[in-house]
Design an enzyme around this catalytic site. Sequence first.
Site, PDB file in Angstrom:
ATOM      1  CB  CYS A 138      45.569  -8.889 -11.476  1.00 42.34           C
ATOM      2  SG  CYS A 138      47.164  -8.654 -12.284  1.00 42.34           S
ATOM      3  CB  CYS A 143       4.300  -0.410   1.910  1.00 38.78           C
ATOM      4  SG  CYS A 143       3.239  -1.544   2.829  1.00 38.78           S
ATOM      5  CG  ASP A 154      19.696 -31.175  19.496  1.00 40.26           C
ATOM      6  OD1 ASP A 154      19.066 -30.914  20.526  1.00 40.26           O
ATOM      7  OD2 ASP A 154      19.253 -31.857  18.553  1.00 40.26           O
ATOM      8  CB  CYS A 190      -0.922   0.003   1.220  1.00 44.28           C
ATOM      9  SG  CYS A 190      -0.025  -0.037   2.784  1.00 44.28           S
TER      10      CYS A 190
END
Length: 797
Positions: A85, A19, A486, A16
Site C-alpha cells: 500500500c 543567465c 574537534d 541577465c
Amino acid sequence: MPASTTFDLPITGMTCASCAGRVERALRKVTGTEQVSVNLATEQARVQAPAESLPALLGAVREAGYSVPTRTVELQLGGMTCASCAGRIERALAKLPGVEQVSVNLARERAHVQLLQGVDETLLISAVEKAGYSASLPRSLDDEQHLAQRRLRNERLAVGAALLLALPLVLPMLLEPFGLHWMLPAWAQFVLATPVQFVLGARFYVAAAKAVRAGAGNMDLLVALGTSAGYGLSLYQWANAHPGMQPHLYFEASAVVIALVLLGKYLESRAKRQTASAIRALEALRPERAVRVSEGVEQEVAINQLRLGDRVLVKPGERFPVDGQVLEGSSHADEALISGESLPVPKQPGDTVTGGAINGEGRLLVETRALGTETVLARIIRLVEDAQAAKAPIQKLVDRVSQVFVPAVLMLALLTLLGWWLAGAALETALINAVAVLVIACPCALGLATPAAIMAGTGVAARHGILIKDAEALERAHAVNRVVFDKTGTLTSGSPRIVHLQAVDQGQALRLAGALQRGSEHPLAKAVLDACAERGLDVPQVSDSQSLTGRGIAGHVDNLELALGNRRLLDESALSPGELAANASAWEAEGRTLSWLIERGAQPRVLGLFAFGDSLKPGAAEAIGALHRRGISSHLLTGDNRGSAKVVAEALGIDDVHAEVLPADKAATVTALKQDGVVAMVGDGINDAPALAAADIGIAMGGGTDVAMQAAGITLMRGDPRLVPAALEISRKTYAKIRQNLFWAFIYNLVGIPLAAFGFLNPVLAGAAMALSSVSVVSNALLLKTWKPANIDQETP
C-alpha cells in the site's frame, strides 16, 4: 518512449539574459528533454521531458549555479494495511508533475512530499484518493489524538464482536481433543459467520476493490479472497449436502481468520501509537497560554498573540512558553525532556531559557527571543518527525520486494490450488490449502519492520538529548570505526582556567591577581576570579587600576604596586624568570597562556606565574574509553598548536592527533581518514560545518543550532562527550532491531507459505500466525524504548 510531461520550473538567481541562456543549455543536456524555454521576466523555465526526469532537471539547474525553490508537504494517510500500500501511494505521488521526492511511512501513516513551489496540495490528495486511499493535510495534535482514540475504540468493538461471533464456530474444534463431538447446525453457522464476513469484514472488501481498480494488490485483497473462498465453499457444501447429513463446512475458518486479522490490526495500531509517543511527548510540552507583562500589567494571552521582545512572567512549576532570556529572578529549569539534562539547570538574569522546560522554585521575567517554528522545541520536533518519516537505505530492498509480493502470493495460491487438484486431491482440500497460502502471506510485518524500529529508536534517542536527523544517519552510524573530535568546545569547555600556578604563597598570589582583575570582562580575568571563588578567597580592593595595552594590567593592592601580564611586561620590568624559567618553558610547550605577577617599585620582583589553559569537559575521558572498548579509534582534529593538542590527547588517551589544521583543511583531513574506515566527525556545528558534512556521520555538540542541524546527521542537545558513544550505541541497537524485524518478517513467510501450500497449516492457524507476525515485529521495536545511555544517569557536577 516514456510519456512526456511539461514542467514549469521556478528558478531563482538569474540576473541577465546570459543567465537564462546558461539555464536553457543545462536543461537541454538532460537526456530525453524535448523542448526548453526560459523566461527571465517570470523566472520560470518550461520544459517538456519524460515524467521521471524531474530530479535530473533540478540537478542540472543547480549545477549551473541557480536554485529551484521547493517545499515539503506532509499528508495524513488512511487505508494503508501493508508495505505494498505504501509503495502504491509513493508511485502515485511520484508520477505527478512537480514532485521531486516522496517518502511514505506505513507506521505513522504519513507521506512526506518534496515538490516545486506552486504545486497545489489538492493534486496530491486527489492522486492518493485515485490510488484507493484517503489523504488530508495534517490535523492538530488534539484532533489527531481524538481521531486515533475513536479509531482504536471502533477497532476494539469490531474485534470484540468478531471474537464473540466466531467463538461458537470454533468451539467444537476446541472440544474435539476432550472427546466431545458436537457441531452447530449449518444454518446456525451461517447466521454467525455472515455478519463477520460481510459486516465486520467489509473493510477488507472495500480496500481490496480499491486496490483492484488501481491495478494492484494488498493485504486486504489476500484476506478478502481467502475468506471469501472458504465462505463460498461452505455455501456450496451446504447446498449440495444429502438430506439428513451434516456437511463439512468452513464457516469457522473464514470467521476466525477475519477475527484474528482484526485483532492483529488492533494490537498493531496500539503498538504503533507507542512508537510515536516521543513526538506526542514533545508536542505536549508546548504551553497554550502565557502571562504577558506590559507596563507593569499582567495579562494572560494565547501563545500565538506573543511577539518577539514581549516580556513573559513564568511562575514556579510552569512551563516556559517561549525561548527567551531571563531579565529578572533566579530559579532552576528542568530541561530533561528537551535536552536530556537530568539535573535542574540554574537560571539567572542573562541566561537563556527554552520553551517547554519546567520552571523551578522562582518567578522569572523572560524576554521573548523565538516563537513558533523558530523555537528550539519546534526544531527538535521537526527533526524527529523528519527522521521518523525518512527511509533507511535497507528499506529500499523491502520496497522492491513489496512491489511484487502480492502478485507472487496470488500466483503461489493458484499453483497450490492446481497442484493439489492435479495430484488427485478433492477440490475442497485444494481450495483450503490455497486459502491458507493467501492468509499466511499478508506482508504487514514486512512493511512495519523498518519504520517501527526507526520510530522507536529516534524517539528514545530524542528523550536523552540525541537528535538523529535522518534514517540514513541512523543506519550508517552503526558501522563507524573512527571518531574524529574537534578540541575546543567539544572535548574542552572552550573557556580558560588556571591549570598551573607557581608562587611561594599560592593563595596570596591568587588574591592579589584577583584584585587586579576585578571588574574586567577578559576571559583570563574571569578564570582568575573563578579560581578565587573556588578557594573561598577574600579578594581585596584595587586602586589606581590601569590597562597596559598589549602587556596586561597594573594597580595598587594592599599598599603594593602590582602588575599582571605577559612576557613582554616581564622584559620591560627588566626582571628574570629565575627559578620559574623551567616551568615557563614547559608550560609554553604545552600551549598554555602565561601571566606573570610582578611587584613593581624600588625592588621589582616576580611573585608568581599563572598558566591558563582550556579545561577538559567532565566525561571526556569516559567517552574516549567507551569508544576504545568498542574497538573504535579516536582522533583529535584542531587548529590549536601541537603542544596544546598533545596535552589533551595524552590526558584523554586519544589515538591520533592532527594539530594546527586550518578550518578550510579540516574537511580534507576527514576525507583522507574515510579512505580506511567509516568516520564520524564530532564538532560544535558552526566552524566545523565543512568537516561535519565531509564525514560519513556528522555529530554536532550542544546548542542545537540551525547550522549544526543542517551540517550534521546527529545533533547532541547538550555538550556531554559521553553522548557520542551513546549515539553510536542507539544506532547500533536500532539497526540490529531492523535486521531482526526483517528476519522475522521474511521467516514467517518463508516458513509459513510452504507449510500452507503442502497442507500442514489450516487457514485458522495461518490467520493467527499472520496476525502474530505484525504484532511481534512492532513489539520487538518497542523494546528500544527501554534503552538508556550508559553511565549518564546523572550529570557530572
